[in-house]
Scaffold this active site. Structure first.
Site, PDB file in Angstrom:
ATOM      1  CE1 TYR A  93      -1.580 -10.033   6.730  1.00  0.00           C
ATOM      2  CE2 TYR A  93      -2.983  -8.961   5.116  1.00  0.00           C
ATOM      3  CZ  TYR A  93      -1.726  -9.199   5.635  1.00  0.00           C
ATOM      4  OH  TYR A  93      -0.641  -8.594   5.073  1.00  0.00           O
TER       5      TYR A  93
ATOM      6  CG  HIS B 146      -3.377  -1.158   3.770  1.00  0.00           C
ATOM      7  ND1 HIS B 146      -3.359  -1.374   5.128  1.00  0.00           N
ATOM      8  CD2 HIS B 146      -3.070  -2.356   3.198  1.00  0.00           C
ATOM      9  CE1 HIS B 146      -3.054  -2.655   5.362  1.00  0.00           C
ATOM     10  NE2 HIS B 146      -2.883  -3.275   4.213  1.00  0.00           N
TER      11      HIS B 146
ATOM     12  CD  GLU C 279       0.170  -1.320   3.176  1.00  0.00           C
ATOM     13  OE1 GLU C 279       0.414  -2.251   2.390  1.00  0.00           O
ATOM     14  OE2 GLU C 279       0.262  -1.438   4.418  1.00  0.00           O
TER      15      GLU C 279
ATOM     16  CG  HIS D 224      -5.793  -5.781   1.287  1.00  0.00           C
ATOM     17  ND1 HIS D 224      -6.270  -6.443   2.401  1.00  0.00           N
ATOM     18  CD2 HIS D 224      -4.520  -5.413   1.586  1.00  0.00           C
ATOM     19  CE1 HIS D 224      -5.318  -6.469   3.324  1.00  0.00           C
ATOM     20  NE2 HIS D 224      -4.245  -5.858   2.856  1.00  0.00           N
ATOM     21  CD  GLU D 225      -2.224  -4.035  -0.851  1.00  0.00           C
ATOM     22  OE1 GLU D 225      -1.857  -3.276   0.074  1.00  0.00           O
ATOM     23  OE2 GLU D 225      -2.167  -5.278  -0.750  1.00  0.00           O
TER      24      GLU D 225
ATOM     25  CG  ASP E  38       8.727 -10.913   6.877  1.00  0.00           C
ATOM     26  OD1 ASP E  38       7.833 -10.226   6.370  1.00  0.00           O
ATOM     27  OD2 ASP E  38       9.284 -11.871   6.315  1.00  0.00           O
TER      28      ASP E  38
ATOM     29  CD  GLU F 105      -1.980  -5.799   6.389  1.00  0.00           C
ATOM     30  OE1 GLU F 105      -2.985  -5.951   5.669  1.00  0.00           O
ATOM     31  OE2 GLU F 105      -0.969  -5.161   6.022  1.00  0.00           O
TER      32      GLU F 105
HETATM   33  N1  BES Z   1       1.076  -4.388   3.729  1.00  0.00           N
HETATM   34  C1  BES Z   1       0.795  -5.700   3.259  1.00  0.00           C
HETATM   35  C2  BES Z   1       2.018  -6.451   2.831  1.00  0.00           C
HETATM   36  C3  BES Z   1       3.075  -6.603   3.904  1.00  0.00           C
HETATM   37  C4  BES Z   1       2.728  -6.866   5.219  1.00  0.00           C
HETATM   38  C5  BES Z   1       4.397  -6.476   3.581  1.00  0.00           C
HETATM   39  C6  BES Z   1       3.722  -6.971   6.192  1.00  0.00           C
HETATM   40  C7  BES Z   1       5.385  -6.601   4.535  1.00  0.00           C
HETATM   41  C8  BES Z   1       5.044  -6.845   5.851  1.00  0.00           C
HETATM   42  C9  BES Z   1      -0.219  -5.672   2.120  1.00  0.00           C
HETATM   43  O1  BES Z   1      -1.219  -4.729   2.296  1.00  0.00           O
HETATM   44  C10 BES Z   1      -0.918  -6.995   2.105  1.00  0.00           C
HETATM   45  O2  BES Z   1      -1.572  -7.313   3.047  1.00  0.00           O
HETATM   46  N2  BES Z   1      -0.788  -7.730   1.014  1.00  0.00           N
HETATM   47  C11 BES Z   1      -1.480  -8.975   0.826  1.00  0.00           C
HETATM   48  C12 BES Z   1      -2.711  -8.691   0.021  1.00  0.00           C
HETATM   49  C13 BES Z   1      -3.909  -9.489   0.303  1.00  0.00           C
HETATM   50  C14 BES Z   1      -4.267  -9.641   1.754  1.00  0.00           C
HETATM   51  C15 BES Z   1      -5.080  -8.982  -0.503  1.00  0.00           C
HETATM   52  C16 BES Z   1      -0.553  -9.907   0.079  1.00  0.00           C
HETATM   53  O3  BES Z   1       0.526  -9.468  -0.327  1.00  0.00           O
HETATM   54  O4  BES Z   1      -0.884 -11.061  -0.123  1.00  0.00           O
HETATM   55 ZN    ZN Z   2      -2.555  -5.329   3.852  1.00  0.00          ZN
END
Ligand code: BES
Ligand code: ZN
Length: 619
Positions: free
Chosen positions: A401, A317, A289, A313-314, A393, A336
């Protein structure tokens, strides 16, 4: 990290005295972020002027990060986070008087504290630096690794704590700053950032950016490549490599509608433009995002717009995360969980209740699988997490989520949508451009939604949701009529063995995913062959279906899918797909050998986020 614990009580006192209900600079309270060396209560950054050059030959970024700071405690030093950075020199002020600095010992995952000598009146700190070749945030792609195959490409991924590997910064989600940047790149390439962006290349290869809203460091982002722009409407558009741009703009045609739908739910979009950049397939996430410019994997381009909930989703955010941010990575669920809830509200508004329901059911299944996997008593299944002394991470799981989503859905069921929406709208507004801890959110909930209603409070089981492992007993039941139909078709098919009995009239992505997930554990190879013939799963162009089917194929040793699995694992770098596939492979010793063979070829195509996880699996 003892140091942080030591300062914490003092800060709490400090913040209690300073704090009034609606005026606060939350970073000065230091919400004890165990993943940053910075000491923002002493000296804090406010604005960044970044001037960097991107060199594809040496695969290095170098230049100057000029930070405007506030020396709150008249401190003799300001502390930045760095990792894998070479610091050449540091100067103070516009007249650039050279100052002294030290780099502390290297701590695994966290990197090195950079301590810079300042004085009472220091307003500006200029850091001259160079990244290293293996900077964890950055992936340098050679032309072969792009869709167009002609030009190199670079992108960064800063969340959670990788910004410090390409910019010296106070790398904590509780600290925000505005930024301007000047980025010099090879003349044939376009540069983009999480900011107001250019829409075309210029002959000099010098690009200027401006992010007027204060953002935390994990939202710093840069991409450089042979990139084109195509508008969707007046405030949304798509960036992609020329060979991908048509497909991308078809896929994301509803972006404008999504922004409007989101605004109708939680109020005005505060960031100006909303654009999406489609990256090469090695992008390790589905989406990221980055403000004003979501970074997205090309694996959501299914050709039929069936995976665009990622954009919802993004986009969501832009409220939950970018406007109101988790204060520390232990509060990650605030980012999330809220975003998944908002995402599904946007999907419902644009594509209807049926679609949202199906996604909810699939999400709930993911949550249950994760709870099973972690163990229902595992502390890592609590919403308020504890990732201190670990890589944040590791917090990226269905707990933040989907358990986060279920908690908000539970509140919605209890108080009604209208009340929850009014509460959330106020929550986003009153904490706009601030960071929030779980406890602050709960206080807000108490004050503005529960309002002393003890019965409601008990019903919600807040303490269980937030601080206890597993799933509370009031977690909402979820179902979808479309899936119930699939259930009955599967049970007929199980009795008759005739593939024609699986006559699903509307073969939507959700329904097919549900079908694959509910095929019986003891399915035979001949049944798989028949299903594959009917539905074409092995050769599907839909990455979600591929990932689900290939996982089953590995488990069942369905060899006709093997070449496609190898290709998928080599082409795609999205961790969400890679991890389950490799995990399935390593369950047998021959599978492990197979995994290692593929990985040897595939690893150079992966971003560090992905290869660090897969290294761990295959070691
Ligand atoms: N911000 C996250 C990705 C992220 C989280 C990167 C923690 C590094 C550390 C992003 O918004 C996300 O949740 N992406 C998901 C999308 C899905 C839930 C629709 C993904 O990448 O799968
Ligand atoms: Zn996310």
């Amino acid at each position: 990290m003892k140091r942080l614990f030591f300062v914490f009580p003092i800060l709490v006192l400090f913040s209690c005295q300073q704090k009034t209900a609606d005026t606060k600079t939350d970073a000065t309270e230091n919400k004890s972020d165990a993943h940053s060396f910075s000491e923002p209560h002493k000296a804090i950054v406010k604005h960044l002027d970044l001037d960097i050059k991107v060199d594809f030959t040496s695969q290095l970024i170098s230049g100057k990060a000029s930070w405007l700071i506030e020396n709150l405690a008249k401190s003799e030093e300001i502390v930045f986070d760095t990792r894998q950075l070479q610091i050449q020199k540091i100067t103070l002020g516009d007249d650039e008087t050279e100052t002294t600095f030290s780099l502390a010992e290297n701590v695994k995952i966290l990197g090195q504290a950079l301590k810079v000598k300042i004085n009472d009146s220091t307003k500006k700190v200029n850091i001259y630096y160079t990244t290293s070749k293996d900077a964890a945030a950055v992936q340098w792609l050679n032309p072969q690794q792009t869709a167009g195959k002609k030009h190199p490409f670079l992108f960064t991924q800063s969340q959670a704590i990788l910004a410090r590997t390409w910019i010296p910064c106070q790398d904590s989600p509780g600290i925000r700053f505005t930024y301007n940047a000047k980025v010099t790149v090879p003349a044939e390439l376009l540069a983009l950032m999480s900011a107001e962006n250019p829409q075309a290349k210029n002959a000099a290869g010098v690009y200027e950016f401006k992010q007027p809203n204060p953002i935390p460091s994990y939202l710093m982002a840069l991409a450089v490549g042979d990139i084109e722009f195509k508008p969707i409407d007046s405030r949304t558009g798509v960036y992609a490599e020329p060979v991908t741009i048509q497909k991308a703009s078809y896929e994301f045609a509803d972006m404008g509608k999504m922004v409007t739908a989101a605004e109708n739910i939680y109020g005005p979009y505060k960031w100006g433009r909303y654009d999406v950049l489609v990256l090469p397939p090695s992008f390790p996430f589905g989406g990221m995002e980055n403000p004003m410019l979501t970074f997205a994997t090309p694996t959501v381009i299914a050709g039929d717009r069936s995976l665009v909930s990622l954009i919802a989703h993004e986009l969501a955010h832009s409220w939950s995360g970018n406007l109101v941010t988790n204060a520390t990575w232990n509060d990650f669920w605030l980012n999330e969980g809220f975003t998944v809830y908002f995402e599904r509200r946007i999907i419902e508004a644009v594509y209807g209740k049926d679609e949202a329901k199906m996604q909810e059911v699939l999400g709930f299944q993911d949550l249950n699988a994760t709870l099973e996997d972690f163990g229902k008593e595992s502390p890592d299944t609590r919403l308020k997490a504890d990732f201190n002394d670990r890589d944040p991470d590791e917090g990226v799981s269905d707990i933040a989520y989907e358990k986060g989503f279920s908690f908000l859905r539970t509140i919605e069921n209890e108080v009604g949508r209208e009340k929850l929406d009014a509460f959330l709208k106020n929550y986003f507004n009153s904490h706009a451009f601030q960071s929030v801890t779980t406890e602050e959110f709960l206080a807000d909930l108490d004050k503005n939604l529960i309002k002393g209603d003890k019965q409601l409070r008990d019903k919600l089981k807040i303490d269980e949701w937030i601080y206890q492992p597993g799933l509370p007993s009031n977690s909402p039941a979820v179902s979808s009529v479309n899936f119930t139909t699939v259930d009955s078709l599967i049970s007929t098919w199980k009795k008759t063995g005739k593939t024609s009995d699986l006559n699903i009239s509307k073969r939507s992505t959700n329904v097919l995913l549900y079908l694959i997930r509910h095929l019986p554990e003891d399915i035979s190879i001949s049944q798989m062959t028949a299903i594959d013939k009917e539905f074409g799963f092995t050769s599907s162009g839909n990455s979600e279906i591929q990932a689900a089917w290939y996982t089953l194929a590995i488990r069942k040793k369905y060899t006709p899918a093997y070449p496609s699995i190898e290709k998928f694992l080599t082409d795609v770098g999205r961790r969400k797909f890679l991890s389950p596939l490799y995990k399935e492979m390593i369950k047998t010793s021959e599978g492990k050998q197979w995994a290692k063979n593929i990985y040897q070829k595939a690893r150079p195509n992966y971003h560090s986020v992905s290869y660090n996880s897969i290294d761990e699996l295959l070691k």
